[in-house]
Design an enzyme around this catalytic site. Sequence first.
Site, PDB file in Angstrom:
ATOM      1  N   GLY A 196       0.832  -1.199   0.000  1.00  0.00           N
ATOM      2  CA  GLY A 196       0.000   0.000   0.000  1.00  0.00           C
ATOM      3  C   GLY A 196       0.864   1.245   0.000  1.00  0.00           C
TER       4      GLY A 196
ATOM      5  N   ARG B 265       1.231  -4.876  -5.110  1.00  0.00           N
ATOM      6  CA  ARG B 265       1.462  -6.124  -4.410  1.00  0.00           C
ATOM      7  C   ARG B 265       1.924  -7.120  -5.474  1.00  0.00           C
ATOM      8  NH1 ARG B 265      -2.511  -3.627  -1.356  1.00  0.00           N
ATOM      9  NH2 ARG B 265      -1.626  -3.203   0.694  1.00  0.00           N
TER      10      ARG B 265
ATOM     11  N   ASP C  90       5.681  -4.804   6.560  1.00  0.00           N
ATOM     12  CA  ASP C  90       6.319  -6.078   6.893  1.00  0.00           C
ATOM     13  C   ASP C  90       6.037  -7.165   5.852  1.00  0.00           C
ATOM     14  OD1 ASP C  90       3.648  -5.854   8.418  1.00  0.00           O
ATOM     15  OD2 ASP C  90       4.082  -7.992   8.534  1.00  0.00           O
TER      16      ASP C  90
ATOM     17  N   THR D  66       4.273   2.614   5.522  1.00  0.00           N
ATOM     18  CA  THR D  66       2.880   2.151   5.536  1.00  0.00           C
ATOM     19  C   THR D  66       2.126   3.058   6.486  1.00  0.00           C
ATOM     20  OG1 THR D  66       1.366   0.464   6.380  1.00  0.00           O
ATOM     21  CG2 THR D  66       3.591   0.403   7.253  1.00  0.00           C
TER      22      THR D  66
ATOM     23  N   ASP E  87      -0.169   2.205   8.345  1.00  0.00           N
ATOM     24  CA  ASP E  87      -0.746   1.442   9.458  1.00  0.00           C
ATOM     25  C   ASP E  87       0.096   1.456  10.736  1.00  0.00           C
ATOM     26  OD1 ASP E  87      -2.878   0.742   7.791  1.00  0.00           O
ATOM     27  OD2 ASP E  87      -1.823  -1.016   7.050  1.00  0.00           O
TER      28      ASP E  87
ATOM     29  N   ASP F  31       2.138  -0.567  11.771  1.00  0.00           N
ATOM     30  CA  ASP F  31       2.206  -1.897  12.393  1.00  0.00           C
ATOM     31  C   ASP F  31       3.489  -2.635  12.033  1.00  0.00           C
ATOM     32  OD1 ASP F  31       1.556  -2.129   9.736  1.00  0.00           O
ATOM     33  OD2 ASP F  31       0.078  -3.722  10.036  1.00  0.00           O
TER      34      ASP F  31
ATOM     35  N   ARG G 186      -5.664  -2.052   8.911  1.00  0.00           N
ATOM     36  CA  ARG G 186      -5.620  -3.518   8.797  1.00  0.00           C
ATOM     37  C   ARG G 186      -5.993  -4.161  10.137  1.00  0.00           C
ATOM     38  NH1 ARG G 186      -0.579  -5.936   6.026  1.00  0.00           N
ATOM     39  NH2 ARG G 186       0.433  -4.587   7.536  1.00  0.00           N
TER      40      ARG G 186
END
Lengths: 329, 329, 329, 329
Positions: free
Chosen positions: D12, D73, D104, D127, D129, D131, D173
């Site tokens: 993303g 992706r 990741d 990203t 996110d 995360d 996510r």
Amino acid sequence: MIKRIGILTSGGDAPGMNAAIRAAVLTAAANNIDVIGFHHGFNGLLDNEYQTLLPQHVQHIIQYGGTILKSARCKALYTSEGAAKAAKALEALQLDAVIIIGGDGSFRGALSIAEHYNGQIIGVPGTIDNDVDGTDYTIGFATAIDTALDAIDKIRDTADAFERIFLIELMGRHSGYITLSAGIAAGAEQIICPEFAAIKPDNLKDLIIPIQHAQLLRGKSSYIIVVAENSYPAGTTALAEALSEALGIECRACILGHIQRGGRPVGADRILATKLGAYAVEQLIAGAHLMMAGEVNQQLSLYPLAKTGDKTKQIDPYLVRWQQYIASD
Amino acid sequence: MIKRIGILTSGGDAPGMNAAIRAAVLTAAANNIDVIGFHHGFNGLLDNEYQTLLPQHVQHIIQYGGTILKSARCKALYTSEGAAKAAKALEALQLDAVIIIGGDGSFRGALSIAEHYNGQIIGVPGTIDNDVDGTDYTIGFATAIDTALDAIDKIRDTADAFERIFLIELMGRHSGYITLSAGIAAGAEQIICPEFAAIKPDNLKDLIIPIQHAQLLRGKSSYIIVVAENSYPAGTTALAEALSEALGIECRACILGHIQRGGRPVGADRILATKLGAYAVEQLIAGAHLMMAGEVNQQLSLYPLAKTGDKTKQIDPYLVRWQQYIASD
Amino acid sequence: MIKRIGILTSGGDAPGMNAAIRAAVLTAAANNIDVIGFHHGFNGLLDNEYQTLLPQHVQHIIQYGGTILKSARCKALYTSEGAAKAAKALEALQLDAVIIIGGDGSFRGALSIAEHYNGQIIGVPGTIDNDVDGTDYTIGFATAIDTALDAIDKIRDTADAFERIFLIELMGRHSGYITLSAGIAAGAEQIICPEFAAIKPDNLKDLIIPIQHAQLLRGKSSYIIVVAENSYPAGTTALAEALSEALGIECRACILGHIQRGGRPVGADRILATKLGAYAVEQLIAGAHLMMAGEVNQQLSLYPLAKTGDKTKQIDPYLVRWQQYIASD
Amino acid sequence: MIKRIGILTSGGDAPGMNAAIRAAVLTAAANNIDVIGFHHGFNGLLDNEYQTLLPQHVQHIIQYGGTILKSARCKALYTSEGAAKAAKALEALQLDAVIIIGGDGSFRGALSIAEHYNGQIIGVPGTIDNDVDGTDYTIGFATAIDTALDAIDKIRDTADAFERIFLIELMGRHSGYITLSAGIAAGAEQIICPEFAAIKPDNLKDLIIPIQHAQLLRGKSSYIIVVAENSYPAGTTALAEALSEALGIECRACILGHIQRGGRPVGADRILATKLGAYAVEQLIAGAHLMMAGEVNQQLSLYPLAKTGDKTKQIDPYLVRWQQYIASD
């Protein structure tokens, strides 16, 4: 002679409503007229929720979205009893006139009240949808375009990065003003709105052929379709799925939703709202009744409240032609 | 028949110039017309700096400020030799017509070239100042208002927090369009622009009395005066100092400056630019020469280039009256 | 046991101060502590201007710049009499503690009061300048960077269009935090701030050589130099003039000014302010006195108020190195 | 010795990726290292789509969202054949090292390639996110918070005007970083994210009781619940419907969607990306392999790529406690 007026905001809120309230209050004060603001639209009339509005109450509200008077839809008004009760409330407060800021649905409510009320009623067009006859633009429309545009520009970034197709659904009830304007301004590859030929499950190829054409001939790295709400029978998400399947490329739907109603009003909305709020008070003083204060071709003017919902105003034919024959060529 | 046109941006850059370039290129392509873009305004003509412009060169530029063709002022054009050389360059490239995006100064340059050039010339009004006759709005004006407004809103925060007086100087060369619009939209307590009575060191009391009045009667927690550039003989900083001394309250000056020229164009500028860029090409095809493509009362229309600098367009008299008699009462 | 606390905002206002007030009030309410908010910084103590602050008073203020309590500088506090009078006011209101939101100057004021006051005092760092020891970031710094960045991005548009050199002066009093961060984030070609080697009339070549190098070798279409205020003896406008003359290219100065203090706080400032406002109340309950609530390495922590002005915190050495050896290579 | 490196963006897209590319290219150039940029993430390796990246290619990209290298992706990489083919492509281009900007998932792809590749591999966390273990913040996270916040502030306007309940779904996510941060910063009345106790159809009362409590006790005029995606089994729209039914008040859902990925990166993201992009090149020169360049407690540092997906990083416990016991009290 007007000594005391009421004011309320009704229906979906729109950025600039506060600027209209402020202008009306300042103009009233300059003419020695008292102002009562009702809360929650017409409900404030029925429930006796109101406040005095002095110039200090409207200081530094011009820059805020929403409405300090709150808004609401009001079903009770659609009965004759409701309208009569609202009229009674206006008279109990000895109001010589009332200003209704809202869309054509709210103006219908105002007309019902007029059947029972001896004072004057004037409307000010406040709705992001721009679907009100008698004014080129409604208060909130310009801000909604820029809010939508800001979102589409952001999605363009990710669409470009990913070479993807996005369908972005914009508001507008049953009109395409926001969608056409935001779509043109965003350089959208396609625009779907109620005023154009309808897209249905059995004519998806009208959407698909230009996409395939663009990818083959013009090496487009992203493809954005803006869609007015209520344009596809099963909804924009279903349309994205149908397109994905037909094209074999992932098409994503974004439903922009309520962010289009809020936010700091842009300059154009604050200026329009200031003029219409002030003009409404001046026209009440001049005797206007059952009219809407609008602006047509840069001129402030009155228009019968009863005709504001006739839907005779058209989306810009030049932009329609540009989009259909040039931009998506 | 038009087969090949040139395009350039000249003078101060304005947000939306890229949208106008894009629309002209797409419309030309749809009509099988080739487009050459000159760099750095008229200098590109004199220095042979140009590029072919195909639809793929204008993809995704609609959202950016500045101009992909660069802009510049060009003194060489003000001589007959310069104009003749520019005309020669147009003919050497076999250009049937040329589109000039800029203000009335740039249009004067275009008229000089026309004395030596056999092709058609059309202007597109691109300047934040809005001081061009023949169009209600120029490309870039709407964005400049919102940029100024955003800055004034921010200063309002700190003015409110500190209960201070701020003078904010906005652009506009010798016109008050930006200042009046941004001032109204910001709810500025006072507006000073060239079209109003001049403020001079010996009539400062015209500024001071309303400030004292506002503080006494209305408990204003901040006081913002927007000032068009070139409004006070010694400059806005000097005016702030004179006010500070006269009032015994600290008055601060902010010179907003060049941020007003840049930034993502707002929707209104992108739409206007798209229409004017497309319309310019269509009108060249229809034979237009020495005209400017403008929009008056929502209608696209032509106006003689030679008259665009006559300064007959007026700032909105309703807003002037509102500000002078109501808002700063 | 803490039953009743005071709170005030002092010095230059900073975006996020309202979020800190809100968090303190909500945390106090959750701990059954009453809150009094003083108006206009320390002046509210001396003039007895204050209000009770309940949770409903701080609803929906988190998103606004400025400070609902107003701010001010307060010269009277710098005398022993002033400090004693302020302490007396705190005790007359039976306040067990007071929260001071401001910079290290305001904290010095708090320390003067402490000499006469039996209650607890805690500081919360609120200033756009980030020049307070004991916390990685101050409330308002993140927003000021983004405000400056937004302005620089806009000027980049016009600098690119015109191929011009711009000097943009940012705030920061005597520190370069805002300038370094905004300059790096804007991709500025040069950064001038107090922590770097000083630029003086006799070493202008240190500025000029990189400019000439960039134009020759890298075909830069624009060149932006961000300058911290107080970096050049005669001011940034004079520096621009000196550069213009030395280079023979027009260099323009923009003094960004007070817009950097206002505006909606960004997320980072609202979150930091929320944490510090809440933590200040919790630490008062835990007995903290003459400390500042800060965040260091993601951990909330206390730091002696008396050391907050020691100026031991450094601008990021990695960014300094990057800028000097890489970015402007 | 490193002479030639590759770089790509994967997964993303996130605002700031361009700033990281720019910093890596400028740092490489300063160290006489050539740079090849692959298009469309790992697909560019497999399909031989790439370009040379010189400093002039990265001029003035720092302010744009998306990624000039495009992202994607890449399923082909999940097979051993795909990874081997990618490694071969790197070696065919004589690349001594490669920089992978992504999350990741992308780093797992990089690790597969490493099994077949002799050069060095370094990751840069990009990203929205947040995360990713081994860095306090990922590139894009700060911008995503402010984009979400801007949308929530707008919805607050309309929620206030209408006295309505809104559920706003944010991305992330399977993590709640964006939701917690944006929720705190927006002053959201409730926050629902994966790290909190799950909301299921049979425990809706945990949501409902605070709503009823707030309306009764605190006269809240609006109520905003921010919800991380994947928090309610049937989706946020279903949750809004369930709440509407249980409360007898209209609750509306807004799915914010992809606008969170795009837009101009805020200062914090541009600075982090600049540091990590530069640091990645410097650490490759120093010999780093199979590491990620991160920033922990203000210090640039390396972290094993293989551990970046371990999900040991936690959302801020202080904010969790604040929200659950104080803000929604």
